[in-house]
Design a protein around this motif. Structure first.
Motif, short mmCIF file in Angstrom:
data_model
loop_
_atom_site.label_atom_id
_atom_site.label_comp_id
_atom_site.label_asym_id
_atom_site.label_seq_id
_atom_site.Cartn_x
_atom_site.Cartn_y
_atom_site.Cartn_z
N VAL A 1 0.82 -1.21 0.00
CA VAL A 1 0.00 0.00 0.00
C VAL A 1 0.86 1.27 0.00
O VAL A 1 0.67 2.18 -0.82
N ALA A 2 1.84 1.32 0.90
CA ALA A 2 2.68 2.51 1.01
C ALA A 2 3.46 2.75 -0.29
O ALA A 2 3.56 3.88 -0.78
N GLU A 3 4.00 1.66 -0.84
CA GLU A 3 4.76 1.76 -2.09
C GLU A 3 3.88 2.27 -3.24
O GLU A 3 4.30 3.09 -4.05
N ALA A 4 2.65 1.78 -3.28
CA ALA A 4 1.72 2.23 -4.34
C ALA A 4 1.45 3.72 -4.23
O ALA A 4 1.39 4.44 -5.23
N LYS A 5 1.29 4.20 -3.02
CA LYS A 5 1.06 5.64 -2.81
C LYS A 5 2.31 6.43 -3.24
O LYS A 5 2.20 7.49 -3.87
N ARG A 6 3.48 5.88 -2.91
CA ARG A 6 4.73 6.52 -3.28
C ARG A 6 4.85 6.64 -4.81
O ARG A 6 5.40 7.61 -5.33
N GLN A 7 4.30 5.66 -5.51
CA GLN A 7 4.34 5.67 -6.98
C GLN A 7 3.30 6.63 -7.56
O GLN A 7 3.23 6.82 -8.77
N GLY A 8 2.46 7.19 -6.71
CA GLY A 8 1.54 8.21 -7.19
C GLY A 8 0.08 7.78 -7.26
O GLY A 8 -0.77 8.56 -7.70
N ALA A 9 -0.23 6.56 -6.82
CA ALA A 9 -1.65 6.14 -6.84
C ALA A 9 -2.46 7.04 -5.91
O ALA A 9 -2.05 7.32 -4.79
#
Lengths: 239, 239
Positions: free
Chosen positions: A99-107
């Motif tokens: 989840v955190a990584e996805a947000k970091r990618q801009g989701a």
């Protein structure tokens, strides 16, 4: 084919991206935009164009809600491209840990697809689903998350689609299940130019040619964010 | 619902098409075009609009090659509508015995789908498939018969799609599998007007209300070309 096929002239096998030099028709050459980082641009020629082509073909734009399924090489660039096209992007992942990584990618949003309550909450919310998962998975929950006239785009799944798609998930809401494979040369130039303009690149790990066996093993375990890129200068150093 | 649901006023069950009179909002009324044959127009309100809506939504027109799968109530009107829109129409049937009938209904070509050689011969030939089959069947051979960017439209199948669709049949040729359900009121008026203008009607058998049990048994055996229509005047005679 450019890799692993008989060479038209020498009769040896073609070496694809491992080649030092290759002779091609100008129709199959793209121009690297000024200022683009070469190592980060390399996967745009596969993961980038694979996700760009359907987004463009189906006219994804501002105002659309796009789901991207899978947080791998294709998924992470799919999120960036869809966002840069103006869409509101939700990343679907099976794993809470991403989840955190996805947000970091801009989701803009992340849905953990193994959580039924989270999936229920997005019923009939999306215009498009970009499905990057290359192994069998149940598509029905994602079809239900599409609006009337929504489109689910497969870019990774070549196997039989099982569990079976429920006909009513398509018929009742006039939904569409579509496939897409890589993309053509004009679109490949387009995605390179778009990425240069919007400062988008793939996340890669640059390795030397002598690290390739180790990289292969790590790739098989999914331990790479998100592509290995070989520095071909290191081939000369080793030869 | 208009049939078999609690009536908003009396609390009895609604009678749908068996009603003598029904009060509706004008939004749900269509105008029967002058000169249209009432009994032949009746199934246009179901089989007609069900096949018309996707043909229009996907823009079927002159120059397109359209396959219609199944030679029943939906299939026979689907053939007539697609032809009147200018398409070249091929009827797919499992049964050699239906070839002559399909030609009589106006199909330009007929393919017996159980004949592998005939199916092979139409590989990548079609822009659209209108799939009227309401029971499980293998969609893969029909997907292969679609061109690049071709669209397979399900209008009858609500069950799980088995045998499984092969992902590569969608991905490699950017093909589309879509669903469609009946149609809206403006399109329903449109199909009535179009049929009046092009002298298109459904093939029906007109029966009296007291023949309904016999008709039901014949329908279950598939022994009707292609719809039974009840003459409601006969209800008065019998009451």
């Amino acid at each position: 084919m450019t890799y692993g096929s008989p060479d038209r002239h020498s009769g040896t096998l073609t070496q694809g991206g491992y080649s030092d030099k290759v002779v091609v028709s100008e129709r199959f050459v793209v121009r690297m935009p000024d200022g683009i980082d070469l190592k980060s641009a390399a996967p745009l020629l596969c993961a980038g164009i694979t996700t760009w082509s359907p987004l463009k073909h189906y006219g994804v734009q501002a105002g659309h809600k796009v789901g991207v399924i899978g947080m791998g090489g294709l998924g992470h660039i799919g999120v960036k491209l869809a966002r840069a096209l103006g869409a509101e992007v939700t990343l679907f992942t099976r794993s809470e840990s991403k989840v955190a990584e996805a947000k970091r990618q801009g989701a803009d949003h992340v849905v953990v697809s193994t959580d039924e309550a989270q999936m229920e909450a997005v019923t009939e919310q999306f215009d498009f689903m970009l499905d990057t998962v290359p192994v069998q998975h149940d598509i029905n929950p994602y079809l239900k998350a599409l609006k009337y006239d929504g489109t689910h785009i497969l870019v990774g799944l070549l196997d039989p689609i099982e569990p079976a798609i429920e006909g009513f998930n398509l018929v009742f809401k006039r939904r569409v299940l579509a496939g897409s494979l890589i993309g053509g040369m004009p679109e490949t130039q387009e995605v390179l130019d778009f990425c240069a303009e919007h400062d988008i690149s793939c996340d890669v790990e640059l390795i030397n040619i002598d690290q390739i066996n180790d990289a292969w093993q790590r790739m098989e375990k999914g331990d790479v964010k998100y592509r290995f890129v070989i520095d071909m200068a290191s081939l000369k150093d080793n030869s």
